[in-house]
Design a protein around this motif. Structure first.
Motif, PDB file in Angstrom:
ATOM      1  N   ILE A 267       6.339  -8.017  -1.992  1.00 24.31           N
ATOM      2  CA  ILE A 267       6.507  -7.027  -3.068  1.00 24.31           C
ATOM      3  C   ILE A 267       6.854  -7.730  -4.379  1.00 24.31           C
ATOM      4  O   ILE A 267       6.279  -7.443  -5.429  1.00 24.31           O
ATOM      5  N   LEU A 268       7.796  -8.667  -4.300  1.00 25.96           N
ATOM      6  CA  LEU A 268       8.164  -9.459  -5.485  1.00 25.96           C
ATOM      7  C   LEU A 268       6.926 -10.075  -6.138  1.00 25.96           C
ATOM      8  O   LEU A 268       6.700  -9.935  -7.340  1.00 25.96           O
ATOM      9  N   ASN A 269       6.120 -10.764  -5.325  1.00 30.49           N
ATOM     10  CA  ASN A 269       4.950 -11.443  -5.878  1.00 30.49           C
ATOM     11  C   ASN A 269       3.935 -10.463  -6.464  1.00 30.49           C
ATOM     12  O   ASN A 269       3.248 -10.775  -7.436  1.00 30.49           O
ATOM     13  N   TYR A 270       3.872  -9.285  -5.871  1.00 33.89           N
ATOM     14  CA  TYR A 270       2.934  -8.277  -6.357  1.00 33.89           C
ATOM     15  C   TYR A 270       3.391  -7.724  -7.702  1.00 33.89           C
ATOM     16  O   TYR A 270       2.586  -7.486  -8.607  1.00 33.89           O
ATOM     17  N   LEU A 271       4.700  -7.563  -7.853  1.00 35.29           N
ATOM     18  CA  LEU A 271       5.226  -6.922  -9.066  1.00 35.29           C
ATOM     19  C   LEU A 271       5.420  -7.904 -10.224  1.00 35.29           C
ATOM     20  O   LEU A 271       5.334  -7.509 -11.388  1.00 35.29           O
TER      21      LEU A 271
ATOM     22  N   GLU B 179      -0.467   7.560   4.149  1.00 34.05           N
ATOM     23  CA  GLU B 179       0.110   6.489   4.960  1.00 34.05           C
ATOM     24  C   GLU B 179      -0.409   5.125   4.517  1.00 34.05           C
ATOM     25  O   GLU B 179      -1.608   4.913   4.334  1.00 34.05           O
ATOM     26  N   ALA B 180       0.540   4.191   4.352  1.00 36.10           N
ATOM     27  CA  ALA B 180       0.195   2.864   3.840  1.00 36.10           C
ATOM     28  C   ALA B 180      -0.792   2.151   4.751  1.00 36.10           C
ATOM     29  O   ALA B 180      -1.730   1.495   4.298  1.00 36.10           O
ATOM     30  N   LEU B 181      -0.597   2.289   6.045  1.00 34.09           N
ATOM     31  CA  LEU B 181      -1.441   1.576   6.995  1.00 34.09           C
ATOM     32  C   LEU B 181      -2.883   2.076   6.907  1.00 34.09           C
ATOM     33  O   LEU B 181      -3.836   1.293   7.020  1.00 34.09           O
ATOM     34  N   THR B 182      -3.043   3.362   6.701  1.00 29.52           N
ATOM     35  CA  THR B 182      -4.380   3.931   6.535  1.00 29.52           C
ATOM     36  C   THR B 182      -5.048   3.351   5.286  1.00 29.52           C
ATOM     37  O   THR B 182      -6.231   2.977   5.309  1.00 29.52           O
ATOM     38  N   MET B 183      -4.287   3.246   4.218  1.00 34.14           N
ATOM     39  CA  MET B 183      -4.851   2.717   2.987  1.00 34.14           C
ATOM     40  C   MET B 183      -5.199   1.242   3.139  1.00 34.14           C
ATOM     41  O   MET B 183      -6.183   0.767   2.580  1.00 34.14           O
TER      42      MET B 183
ATOM     43  N   TYR C 234       0.809  -1.218   0.000  1.00 34.68           N
ATOM     44  CA  TYR C 234       0.000   0.000   0.000  1.00 34.68           C
ATOM     45  C   TYR C 234       0.843   1.268   0.000  1.00 34.68           C
ATOM     46  O   TYR C 234       0.316   2.368   0.010  1.00 34.68           O
ATOM     47  N   THR C 235       2.164   1.105  -0.002  1.00 29.25           N
ATOM     48  CA  THR C 235       3.012   2.310  -0.008  1.00 29.25           C
ATOM     49  C   THR C 235       3.024   2.954  -1.388  1.00 29.25           C
ATOM     50  O   THR C 235       2.856   2.287  -2.407  1.00 29.25           O
ATOM     51  N   GLY C 236       3.259   4.246  -1.399  1.00 33.80           N
ATOM     52  CA  GLY C 236       3.363   4.966  -2.660  1.00 33.80           C
ATOM     53  C   GLY C 236       4.477   4.411  -3.528  1.00 33.80           C
ATOM     54  O   GLY C 236       4.353   4.360  -4.759  1.00 33.80           O
ATOM     55  N   ALA C 237       5.558   3.973  -2.912  1.00 30.05           N
ATOM     56  CA  ALA C 237       6.707   3.476  -3.672  1.00 30.05           C
ATOM     57  C   ALA C 237       6.356   2.201  -4.431  1.00 30.05           C
ATOM     58  O   ALA C 237       6.608   2.075  -5.633  1.00 30.05           O
ATOM     59  N   VAL C 238       5.750   1.246  -3.736  1.00 31.48           N
ATOM     60  CA  VAL C 238       5.445  -0.031  -4.388  1.00 31.48           C
ATOM     61  C   VAL C 238       4.364   0.166  -5.449  1.00 31.48           C
ATOM     62  O   VAL C 238       4.430  -0.413  -6.541  1.00 31.48           O
ATOM     63  N   ARG C 239       3.409   0.993  -5.149  1.00 31.94           N
ATOM     64  CA  ARG C 239       2.356   1.247  -6.133  1.00 31.94           C
ATOM     65  C   ARG C 239       2.904   1.929  -7.382  1.00 31.94           C
ATOM     66  O   ARG C 239       2.481   1.640  -8.507  1.00 31.94           O
TER      67      ARG C 239
END
Lengths: 333, 333, 333, 333
Positions: free
Chosen positions: B173-177, B284-288, B124-129
């Protein structure tokens, strides 16, 4: 002392520059297959003769010592011929293509009594020498792990994989700093060119004491990283070779653990303390290596970067290659 | 929607803070074994009730959704009981202690029709998204490798090794990307506490296409590094999570290779170009993640960080553990 | 001890959080002009009452101590009224809009015998305290210069320029670390908004001994820098406040000079040696300041960040403003 | 084209190396007061003759062009004599000891029709050329400020202060990038050697448009910083010359302001967006400058780093010196 250099490419140029300026030695001849390199040699060291045939150096009776900076697969042949012709040799790392060749070269060197030295230049840097000193003074304590990352967007070598190209440096440092002998290696990697030569590879070296060393090497990284962590139970070292002056940082950081009485829990005490960045000797490593070569020849003593350490590096590289080809199986050394 | 949280430690505190402020939901109860935590809850979220027994939450008929932030070995039990009592569940990563448990929890969730979500907050972080977006837009091209380093001087976990603690994030993250499924893993590591729980470990994940992923995890590093390289044949990404704002750097860097006609040489073209640092979403990732949980419950749709991705992470972790114990042998997934 | 806080914006929120948790004190009331802030206070500190009129605090007989975190132009009024009503006061930096106001507030405080403290939070950080300690131990030697850069893309203040907003921090640190009194200032700056309030400004503070201090402040920088150099003739300090842990670096670096006999040449000896990064106290500065305020009230002793240091800061700020408006002329203090 | 170089110290060595390799030119003679430098010249460029007397070059009829790399106070004399003897001249920065000398040299050059060029090497770097290109393409917008820091533990010059030594570089870049002419300067500084030559100095240059430039220079910093901020209303640039490859970062960052209708408040809109790091031309600046000198001679066109820009730099330096000596008073240019 008359010196000849075989191979006048990128690294050979550095060698020519250093040996041309070495007091008490004379660089008399340089060879390179590419005839057009003569012109550049005339600028860089006009007193040195140029030839395209390496035999012009290996067989020249005037020459006392030969420095070899050619592709890996030629190291064995040129070194052997030079030694057999009674010359001292300094050869680029890795010293040969496999362990058997290296052992044969060592044998010849022992018989002829001539110096055989491998160019592990890093051992002569102020950073590595400082780390050795810190370890010898027992400032680091028992060393628990060694973790090295050496990645960049690098030239894909046509004949050796990225571990042979890059990990060689770090393995030579490892062997210099750590007395224990490794027992096995495991390596994985991938070749993106389809020629079976890995451009990314990971190597783990295991030891009986529980000490572990790991190497992450890549020619395919967009960023350049040259970092090494050395973790002791007293202190830890971070060696960042890309820092211009603060290359070696000593962390007064550690952890101690004990098992509680009923052995069900591990209690770990952390300690994060001051950091110390020692000033390093700044004399150029290559100059010091050239001096060490000359000194070894003159005094008959072993150079810091000797043939045996060259062999130890080769053993690990060779085992790593077997492990990669055998799907990461553990290979005893 | 009434929410209960089991576990009010470090991460539980973050969860309480987020769910206490989540619009359209009400945090009604928080449990923790340590009765003295009540005082802190009264400050942080005075409207929520406190209990020491997790059953006060798993068995409370008023509660619609349970959030579990307890040690790994309890995840299975609390999740199962909550699901069986008709509640939606969000559980900390990793979702269970082994693959079998995870599969059983998924089955129960499918039968009850309740949401089962795993807290892979990084997704949910901006970076990973942003990285996901870049990959989906084909800006990176065919991805060749994934290399993650997550090391620091960290708390030694008593029940799971450093891969379960740290690599979990990076594997999710790997599996998501990356869409391709892994075929095997190899891992090595070392335990410096003598309890068989590795505090340093290295994991390689292999894929049929030649894509390779590597993870370097340590609780014993004097420096904190959280860096990920993702190499495509169009561009490459460096994700440095410790950078305050410039977390994701996109390098217009690559290499192309071709074999020459007589197949003896590989020709590699290098390209080092501009670098681009996109501005990231800062919510914030946790909020999302809390919003995604609520939304999944209300709309009956799958959350981003769903139970199946939780299972995939667990498969890799479980295989890595078997590989370490089997001296680094290749373990099929 | 009953505490009231006037101003519940960004910094006020931090103050509420700290005073709500301060042992031996009770946060009883918070005021803010914006009625809608009540809701947030109810979440953050439900026991505290909310009011929109500052008089609800300055005139409340139950309240012993007032904390003021409102815009600069209101500091004088609220502080004066609180002091006159027999309350202790901690006021945000700068303590007033000009030197005259500050002197009046100090007079009132001396008459009433109540504590008047200025919130120079930086003085309570581990970094500044460590630098003070190093200087007191004479590890730095005679201090020759102080050079501070505090720039970022910041909120343009409507009523005070960037020096009043940012240099305040650094001047308070300067005054804390250096005993010598300044004799004059010179400042230049520019306003890009056309309202005469500088968003970029440069300040030089001069001293009789030859010691010099310089401040570079900007709300218009694309990058955030918070760096301070302190050069002594024994050692030098670099304080980088953006470093998460390695904030203070002590360089064993210096230079000595002598004039040769015929006074025509200066001979300078350089010394670049080891670097030392001390571990810092990590307790939150705001917490320590709140404790110091309480302790000053209870024990009748002067707090670290007292009214006189607040006045000294104001003198430099006021003189800098006159210098800017007078085209950089030297202004005596 | 036959070239002679006067001055064979640190920078002279770089010049010898470059002119020795310049196609279409021949380095025929090098002079240095220290006779022992002959030996080094024989190694570096054996074809060039050595002399100790500069007249051996300024008066040699064979020589077409003279390059001068001697201490500042000699620039005027050697340049004048070379020009009067009909030679083209490239002289180290600053071109003379004061403005009057520079104007006289320019006059002579205009009369003789010979090239007079000042060695502002930075103008030929990939970084500065890229910044020029970005500004010309209007990617930065109206430029609001220029802020330069160039500090390190540097050699104390015996004859010129730190601005003459270090700010010269940055002022030449400023003048190259910004078309507007400065109207006044203010400078402060301190000399820690007692010889009246400042080792730390701060310079502000003011312009009619409101644009402002500031320079922070020091020979007494324990750390080396070479950073420049250029703030436009469209984008901002950070030029960090110590970054090996990411020297120029372009921030899509800015602020716009408007006054509200009753003119009591300023409304500022912030924008923090993507960052872009362009790949830079990597050709050595000194090589490009040598080529530009040769090309200017052959084609009769003005070089990039011409005599007029050299004069402009000198005007600012001279005014800054007067300001420092006059306690920071504003000096018109």
């Amino acid at each position: 002392m008359k010196i000849g250099i075989i191979g006048f490419g990128y690294w050979g140029t550095n060698l020519v520059r250093n040996f041309a300026n070495l007091d008490g030695a004379e660089l008399v001849k340089v060879s390179d297959q590419r005839a057009e390199r003569k012109q550049f040699l005339d600028k860089l060291c006009p007193k040195a003769e140029f030839c395209t045939d390496p035999a012009g150096i290996t067989d020249d009776k005037e020459i006392d010592a030969v420095v070899i900076a050619t592709p890996v697969f030629t190291h064995y042949e040129f070194t052997k011929r030079s030694l057999e012709n009674g010359k001292h040799v300094m050869v680029e790392k890795p010293m040969a293509s496999d362990r058997k060749q290296a052992e044969e070269l060592i044998n010849i060197s022992e018989k002829t009594g001539k110096v055989l030295m491998v160019d592990h230049t890093y051992l002569y840097t102020g950073a590595v020498r400082k780390m050795k000193e810190l370890i010898e003074q027992d400032q680091i304590g028992n060393i628990k792990y060694f973790d090295s990352t050496r990645i960049n967007l690098g030239l894909f070598q046509p004949d050796v994989n990225v571990l042979w190209d890059l990990a060689t440096h770090d393995i030579s440092i490892l062997n210099y700093l750590i007395d224990e002998k490794p027992v096995s290696v495991q390596a994985t990697g991938v070749s993106h060119t389809g020629n079976g030569i890995e451009n990314i590879a990971y190597l783990t070296v295991k030891y009986d004491s529980g000490f572990i060393a790991h190497f992450n090497c890549s020619w395919s990284s967009p960023v350049k990283i040259r970092m090494m962590l050395i973790g002791g139970d007293k202190r830890m070292i971070v060696f960042n070779d890309l820092e211009p002056t603060e290359k070696v940082k000593v962390y007064d950081t550690g952890y101690e653990h004990k098992t509680d009485e009923d052995k069900t829990r591990i209690l770990v005490d952390y300690r994060a303390g001051d950091i110390y960045i020692p000033k390093l000797e700044t004399k150029e490593a290559l100059t010091m290596m050239a001096m060490d070569f000359k000194s070894a020849i003159e005094k008959g003593i072993s150079p810091l970067s000797d043939k045996y350490s060259g062999l130890e590096v080769l053993k690990i590289l060779e085992a790593s290659q077997r492990s990669i080809k055998d799907k990461g199986a553990e290979i005893k050394i």
